[in-house]
Design a protein around this motif. Structure first.
Motif, short mmCIF file in Angstrom:
data_model
loop_
_atom_site.label_atom_id
_atom_site.label_comp_id
_atom_site.label_asym_id
_atom_site.label_seq_id
_atom_site.Cartn_x
_atom_site.Cartn_y
_atom_site.Cartn_z
N VAL A 64 0.52 -0.81 -0.57
CA VAL A 64 -0.22 -0.31 0.03
C VAL A 64 0.67 1.61 -0.08
CG1 VAL A 64 -2.15 1.34 1.14
CG2 VAL A 64 -1.96 -1.19 1.10
N ALA A 65 1.28 2.29 -1.44
CA ALA A 65 1.23 3.31 -1.66
C ALA A 65 0.40 4.47 -0.43
CB ALA A 65 1.82 3.94 -2.56
N MET A 66 1.12 5.57 0.42
CA MET A 66 0.42 6.19 1.47
C MET A 66 0.88 7.42 0.99
SD MET A 66 0.58 4.24 4.70
CE MET A 66 2.30 3.08 4.43
N GLU A 67 0.26 8.37 0.68
CA GLU A 67 1.13 9.51 -0.05
C GLU A 67 0.14 11.23 0.27
OE1 GLU A 67 1.85 9.74 -4.48
OE2 GLU A 67 3.46 7.95 -3.80
N GLY A 68 0.47 12.03 1.39
CA GLY A 68 -0.71 12.71 2.07
C GLY A 68 0.46 13.85 2.84
N PHE A 69 -1.27 14.40 3.73
CA PHE A 69 -0.56 15.15 4.29
C PHE A 69 0.13 14.19 5.71
CE2 PHE A 69 -3.63 17.68 3.08
CZ PHE A 69 -2.78 18.89 2.53
N ASP A 70 0.88 14.85 6.37
CA ASP A 70 1.47 13.85 7.24
C ASP A 70 0.46 13.90 8.65
OD1 ASP A 70 3.93 13.94 9.04
OD2 ASP A 70 3.54 15.26 10.09
N GLU A 71 -0.34 13.85 8.61
CA GLU A 71 -1.39 13.86 9.59
C GLU A 71 -1.93 12.15 9.16
OE1 GLU A 71 -1.20 16.40 8.88
OE2 GLU A 71 -1.01 17.74 10.60
N ALA A 72 -2.13 12.13 8.15
CA ALA A 72 -2.75 11.05 7.30
C ALA A 72 -2.07 10.34 7.25
CB ALA A 72 -3.50 11.82 5.88
N VAL A 73 -0.79 10.66 6.63
CA VAL A 73 -0.58 8.83 6.79
C VAL A 73 -0.05 8.31 7.49
CG1 VAL A 73 2.15 8.56 5.70
CG2 VAL A 73 0.93 10.59 4.38
N GLY A 74 -0.03 9.39 8.64
CA GLY A 74 -0.18 8.74 10.23
C GLY A 74 -1.44 7.92 11.12
N ARG A 75 -2.28 8.51 10.46
CA ARG A 75 -3.28 7.50 10.88
C ARG A 75 -3.16 6.35 9.63
NH1 ARG A 75 -8.95 9.94 9.16
NH2 ARG A 75 -10.31 7.91 9.13
N MET A 76 -2.98 6.61 8.53
CA MET A 76 -3.64 5.20 7.76
C MET A 76 -2.40 4.15 7.69
SD MET A 76 -3.82 6.18 3.90
CE MET A 76 -3.22 8.20 3.28
N LYS A 77 -0.95 4.29 8.56
CA LYS A 77 -0.44 3.71 9.13
C LYS A 77 -0.76 2.95 9.92
CE LYS A 77 4.03 4.36 8.96
NZ LYS A 77 5.33 4.80 9.49
N LYS A 78 -1.05 3.74 11.26
CA LYS A 78 -1.73 3.14 12.34
C LYS A 78 -3.20 1.81 11.93
CE LYS A 78 -3.07 4.92 16.09
NZ LYS A 78 -3.77 6.33 16.54
N GLU A 79 -4.17 2.62 11.52
CA GLU A 79 -5.39 1.94 11.11
C GLU A 79 -4.97 0.78 10.22
OE1 GLU A 79 -8.49 4.05 10.33
OE2 GLU A 79 -8.49 5.25 11.66
N MET A 80 -3.67 0.76 9.07
CA MET A 80 -3.73 -0.87 8.28
C MET A 80 -2.57 -1.71 9.35
SD MET A 80 -3.30 1.59 4.67
CE MET A 80 -1.68 -0.28 4.43
N ALA A 81 -2.09 -0.95 10.44
CA ALA A 81 -1.40 -1.45 11.10
C ALA A 81 -2.38 -2.75 11.49
CB ALA A 81 -0.20 -1.77 11.43
N ALA A 82 -3.62 -1.92 11.97
CA ALA A 82 -4.01 -3.11 13.00
C ALA A 82 -5.26 -3.56 12.46
CB ALA A 82 -5.14 -2.09 13.62
N MET A 83 -5.83 -3.40 10.63
CA MET A 83 -6.38 -3.88 10.06
C MET A 83 -5.64 -4.91 9.50
SD MET A 83 -7.86 -1.41 7.21
CE MET A 83 -8.52 -2.73 6.64
N GLY A 84 -4.36 -5.10 9.59
CA GLY A 84 -3.59 -6.32 9.03
C GLY A 84 -3.42 -7.66 10.04
N GLU A 85 -3.12 -7.09 11.24
CA GLU A 85 -3.10 -8.11 12.16
C GLU A 85 -4.75 -8.91 12.46
OE1 GLU A 85 -1.43 -6.79 16.13
OE2 GLU A 85 0.05 -6.49 15.17
N ARG A 86 -5.77 -8.15 12.29
CA ARG A 86 -7.21 -8.15 12.82
C ARG A 86 -7.04 -9.64 11.48
NH1 ARG A 86 -11.25 -5.16 11.05
NH2 ARG A 86 -9.53 -2.78 12.01
N PHE A 87 -7.12 -9.10 10.22
CA PHE A 87 -7.08 -9.72 8.88
C PHE A 87 -6.13 -11.30 8.55
CE2 PHE A 87 -9.69 -6.41 7.86
CZ PHE A 87 -10.42 -7.02 7.48
N GLY A 88 -5.02 -11.50 9.56
CA GLY A 88 -3.89 -12.49 9.52
C GLY A 88 -2.73 -12.66 8.87
#
Ligand SMILES: Cc1cc2nc3c(=O)[nH]c(=O)nc-3n(C[C@H](O)[C@H](O)[C@H](O)COP(=O)(O)OP(=O)(O)OC[C@H]3O[C@@H](n4cnc5c(N)ncnc54)[C@H](O)[C@@H]3O)c2cc1C
Lengths: 464, 481
Positions: B300-324
């Protein structure tokens, strides 16, 4: 073909009740939102693609012009039957055929009203981005024909960026599908060529559009200025600073006053200009972007920046902008909108020149426009019955378009060429450019039935 | 004197002897599918292109436009290859207007040079500048802005391709998910028509409905309607922060559940790529990244404002765990840029592994991606055919490189392609053969069924190129002569 025979054949195709031919009807279909006037031979209201195909086949054999019509709100004479012919009015073809959420597409008939589609899919958390100010009345077929824009096109692009495909009827009545749900196929981009061709190449009977999720957060601001130049400079400064908001709309004092009198949007009556600036997207970082914009506004001597605190306040700000043409229209009997568009950095310079032209020709000119796109809309107010004044209006309009062309801009950003700007086409196109367009036209329209007299000027006589 | 000798002489007097080459080392380098041209011309600008085309029209000589040749294996073989017009010397940036967010360039300008020109004063760029620096030292570094901009395209061969070739082939990459296709970036073009006229359309404004949208017609026309010489493109401010996350999964269905769930959130990723293990390993190795591919991976490429990329990383990491997810790699900007450049060069790396590489690209309605991916992967795996696969989830495109291992698998490959094509077309999609051994080329068409639209394409081609000299037979075999 004789008139009687034409009417009978058309009635056989679409049914008696869907063929309009009284003098009254023909007069009603003789105009649109431009100053152009004409008269069709007959009007048909098809109910299906098959109807349209049969009508076109008939017209092709008899070499009669065919003019597609949505709501007739275009501002350039696009639907005026200047050479007679059959007007095909899509009012009965107004079904939303499919909403395909997994593929993020909708398929509609051309007569669907732009806002009706929007309201339907908003309920599902999705949106169709192009939002012409006329969306309450305009049809998606008309948007397709004109490649319409709107305030949110600054960030999301205009109609063509959202059209994935279309079912079209060709000159001989053949029906073909162009494009479709597979977004990225190898082919000539015929869909892209047809969008904005003002019904001069083919007619769309179904249109497939891209829909996108609604943004998580929206922030709408009203920036109030005591000078038009400051407002104009703010626009290019925001873009130059690396911020592309969802919208950057501007209104000047004349427009503000007219809007307040009719819509009561809460705009300051004494300001020289206002900007409506909207940000949308993920909530994260939006506060900081808004702060940056505020700073840029301050650097350009903004008087005040108001933030919409609720959906209701936001709706009010937009109601004013969307009702602006109508409000201004109440000031004088007629108005003409110039649709000249310039690279955004040229905005302050060109606005200054428009003010000079208003003085030179002694005409009230209001400005309400898509500033972020560099898309001006000087509204020239006048009385059509005063022939001398009308002549001045046309001169002023041509001069404004020449100014836009001279700074590297163009003569129409979203309203189309129609009949109105035919003579200004030479401001931006060479004879060989237009020759190429005529080649395209000949491929799509060998006998010249599609909306004749629009978009491309007649070839210049060799020694004229 | 033969037709070609006379043409060569006249070309030399029209544009200068040094710009007209008939030496066999040069003509061989410009061969298309084994057909070498008799002459290669190197015009310096659009006016010279016009003169060349006029001479070709006079003599009825066929023309193949040439950028840097990265995509000459795409499209059907031209029926005749006589004169190649190379855009190599047309490599000027004519107008760089960062305040207006537009750039006007000649078609021979390299994509990487455009991105380098738009970098920030601190060398933040949309491509990994240090890697590019080794190959070229003429990148202009003056007049850079503080915040920088970029051309929002990420086509394959980003370090070699010319912008003209990219536009003529309508070439795009994973990040079209966020930014769109070439048709969304091109604001205007100037080209020379097959009749030898200079034609311009569009301009420097982002909105323009004056006359027909001729630029759209030229994009993706594979040089069959004219030679694109100059174009104006839309720019965007360089994203504040650019990062990538690669999640590994034990199966396609788990990866698919993650990707589809991600695409339904309010997060705005720039690209969501499904990659098989071979693809991840090749791309990472080339980019100097130590990550190792799982059975199925989502980059997943994330490009945007600092805060938005930060949140994407956090949520995706959590989602990744949830989806195995079984593995997770995070790349900051220093890894992000090389990763995606190398991603676009996957074909180049795969070619090095097999002489008989067969590359296909499938496009289909976006919701079908998992089914298409599964069928392709299973079919190839069951025959023991080594392959890399990447799929732009959310954009409806899958690209596959099949690398047969020496043994003659010709008939089998033909059969597989035909059946995959049938499946794809049944869903309203298209399978394009982008690269194939010449033997296979003879048995499979490049684009498959042209569909109903070919009626109009034929009519247009005839009206615009009545003598059929421009890349004849290249595109859906239009105007085969
Ligand atoms: C108050 C006001 C505000 C406006 N604001 C905006 C704005 O913000 N942005 C903007 O871009 N425009 C604006 N417009 C212009 C106008 O509303 C748009 O051009 C709109 O798209 C026209 O839609 P319509 O249904 O009225 O089309 P019509 O006027 O009926 O037709 C427009 C053109 O499309 C062709 N056409 C119609 N149907 C088809 C079809 N099925 N297939 C092919 N061609 C077809 C017609 O022949 C004609 O050339 C505004 C107009 C008004 C009066």
């Amino acid at each position: 073909m004789e008139r009687g025979e034409l009417l009978t054949s058309l009635k056989d195709i679409v049914g008696e009740e869907n063929v309009l031919s009284s003098e009254m009807d023909l007069a009603l279909y003789g105009y649109d939102a431009s100053l152009e006037r004409g008269k069709p031979d007959v009007v048909v209201l098809p109910g299906s693609t098959e109807d349209v195909s049969k009508v076109v086949k008939l017209a092709y054999r008899a070499k009669i012009p065919v003019i597609g019509r949505g709501s007739g709100t275009n501002l350039s004479g696009g639907t005026v039957p200047v050479k007679g012919g059959i007007v095909v009015h899509f009012s009965h073809m107004n079904r939303i055929i499919e909403i395909d959420i997994p593929n993020r597409t909708v398929t509609v008939e051309p007569g669907v009203i732009t806002l009706d589609l929007q309201n339907t899919i908003l309920k599902k958390g999705l949106q169709y981005a192009p939002d012409p100010a006329s969306q309450k009345v305009s049809t998606l077929g008309g948007n397709f024909g004109e490649n319409s824009g709107g305030p949110h096109c600054l960030k999301y692009g205009v109609t063509t960026n959202h059209v994935l495909g279309a079912e079209v009827v060709l000159f001989d009545g053949t029906v073909v599908w162009l494009g479709g749900k597979s977004p990225d196929q190898a082919s000539y981009d015929i869909t892209g060529l047809l969008v904005g061709s003002e019904g001069t190449l083919a007619i769309a009977t179904k249109i497939m559009l891209k829909i996108i999720p609604t943004p998580e957060a929206v922030k709408t601001m009203l920036a109030i200025y005591d000078s038009i130049e400051d407002a104009g400079n703010t626009v290019s400064a925001i873009i130059a600073e690396g911020i592309v908001p969802a919208t950057l709309e501007m209104m000047d004092n004349l427009v503000l006053k007219a809007v307040e009198d009719s819509v009561h949007a809460g705009y300051p009556m004494d300001a020289a200009a206002v900007l409506i600036i909207e940000l949308d997207g993920m909530a994260d970082g939006m506060e900081r972007q808004a702060g940056k914009i505020l700073e840029i506004c301050k650097r350009h001597r903004v008087r005040d920046v108001r933030l919409a605190k609720s959906d209701a306040e936001r709706a009010e700000l937009w109601a004013g902008r969307k009702g602006a043409f109508g409000a201004v229209a109440r000031l004088r009997p007629s108005y003409l909108v110039c649709d000249g568009t310039v690279p955004r950095t040229k905005l302050p310079e060109v606005l200054g020149k428009v003010i000079q032209i208003a003085k030179k020709y002694d005409l009230p000119i209001g400005n309400v426009f898509h500033a972020g796109d560099g898309n001006l809309h000087p509204l020239i107010l006048f009385d059509e019955r005063n022939k001398e004044e009308l002549a001045r209006v046309h001169k002023a309009a041509t001069e404004i378009l020449q100014i836009c062309a001279d700074v590297g801009g163009t003569i129409s950003g979203e309203h189309g060429i129609g009949t109105e700007k035919l003579k200004e086409m030479s401001f931006i196109f060479s004879e060989s450019d237009m020759h190429f367009m005529r080649d395209i036209k000949s491929a799509f329209d060998p006998v010249g039935i599609w909306n004749p007299g629009k978009v491309i000027p007649q070839r210049q006589a060799a020694n004229a | 004197m033969g037709k070609i000798e006379r043409l060569t002489g006249d070309l030399a007097s029209a544009i200068g002897r040094e710009r007209v080459k008939t030496d066999s080392d040069i003509t061989d380098r410009h061969a298309v599918g084994g057909l070498a041209p008799s002459v290669v011309a190197f015009p310096k600008d659009i006016k010279q292109v016009k003169e060349i085309v006029n001479l070709a029209v006079r003599d009825g000589v066929s023309i193949v436009p040439w950028g840097s040749g990265t995509k000459q294996c795409m499209g059907d073989l031209p029926s005749r290859v006589e004169l190649v017009i190379s855009t190599e010397k047309m490599n000027h940036m004519l107008d760089v207007d960062v305040a207006n967010l537009t750039i006007t360039v000649e078609s021979g300008v390299k994509f990487r040079d455009i991105q380098a020109r738009l970098a920030t004063q601190e060398d933040r760029c949309y491509l990994p500048l240090d890697e590019l620096g080794k190959e070229t030292d003429d990148i202009i570094c003056s007049e850079r802005t503080r915040s920088g901009c970029f051309l929002p395209l990420d086509p394959p061969f980003g370090d070699k391709a010319t912008i003209g070739g990219i536009i003529a082939a309508n070439s795009s990459g994973p990040r079209k998910l966020l930014y769109g296709l070439p048709r969304d970036m091109v604001l205007g073009v100037r080209f020379v028509t097959p009749k030898g006229e200079i034609v311009g359309a569009g301009g420097k404004t982002v909105k323009n409905v004056s006359g027909y949208d001729v630029s759209k017609l030229m994009i993706g026309s594979f040089g069959t309607l004219g030679i694109i010489c100059e174009m104006t493109l839309r720019l965007l401010p360089l994203p504040e922060r650019m990062e990538t996350m690669i999640l590994g999964f034990a199966s396609l269905s788990e990866a698919a559940r993650f990707a589809d769930a991600l695409l339904r959130t309010k997060l705005i990723p720039a690209a969501v790529e499904i990659m098989n293990a071979g693809a991840v390993d090749a791309v990472c190795a080339k980019a100097g990244i130590s990550a190792k591919g799982a059975t199925c991976n989502v980059a997943v490429a994330m490009e945007g404002f600092d805060e938005a990329v930060g949140r994407m990383k956090k949520e995706m990491a959590a989602m990744g765990e949830r989806f195995g997810a079984t593995a997770r790699a995070e790349l900051d900007e220093g890894g992000h840029n090389p990763f995606w450049l190398s991603f676009g060069n996957l074909r180049v790396m795969d070619k090095e592994k097999s002489n008989d590489i067969l590359s296909v690209r499938l496009s289909y309605p976006i919701s079908e991606w998992e089914k298409i991916y599964a069928i392709c992967d299973e079919t190839l795996a069951s025959e023991g055919l080594k392959h890399t696969m990447v799929c732009h989830a959310g954009s409806g495109v899958t690209a596959i490189d099949i690398m047969p291992d020496g043994k003659d698998r010709h008939d089998l490959l033909i059969q597989i392609i035909a059946s995959l094509r049938e499946g794809c077309e049944a869903k309203g999609g298209q399978l394009t053969v982008e690269c194939a051994p010449s033997q296979a080329r003879k048995s499979i068409t490049t684009f498959g069924r042209p569909g109903a639209v070919s009626v109009i394409m034929e009519r247009l081609k005839k009206a615009i190129d009545p003598s059929g000299i421009m890349n004849p037979g290249r595109f859906f075999s239009l105007t085969q002569q």
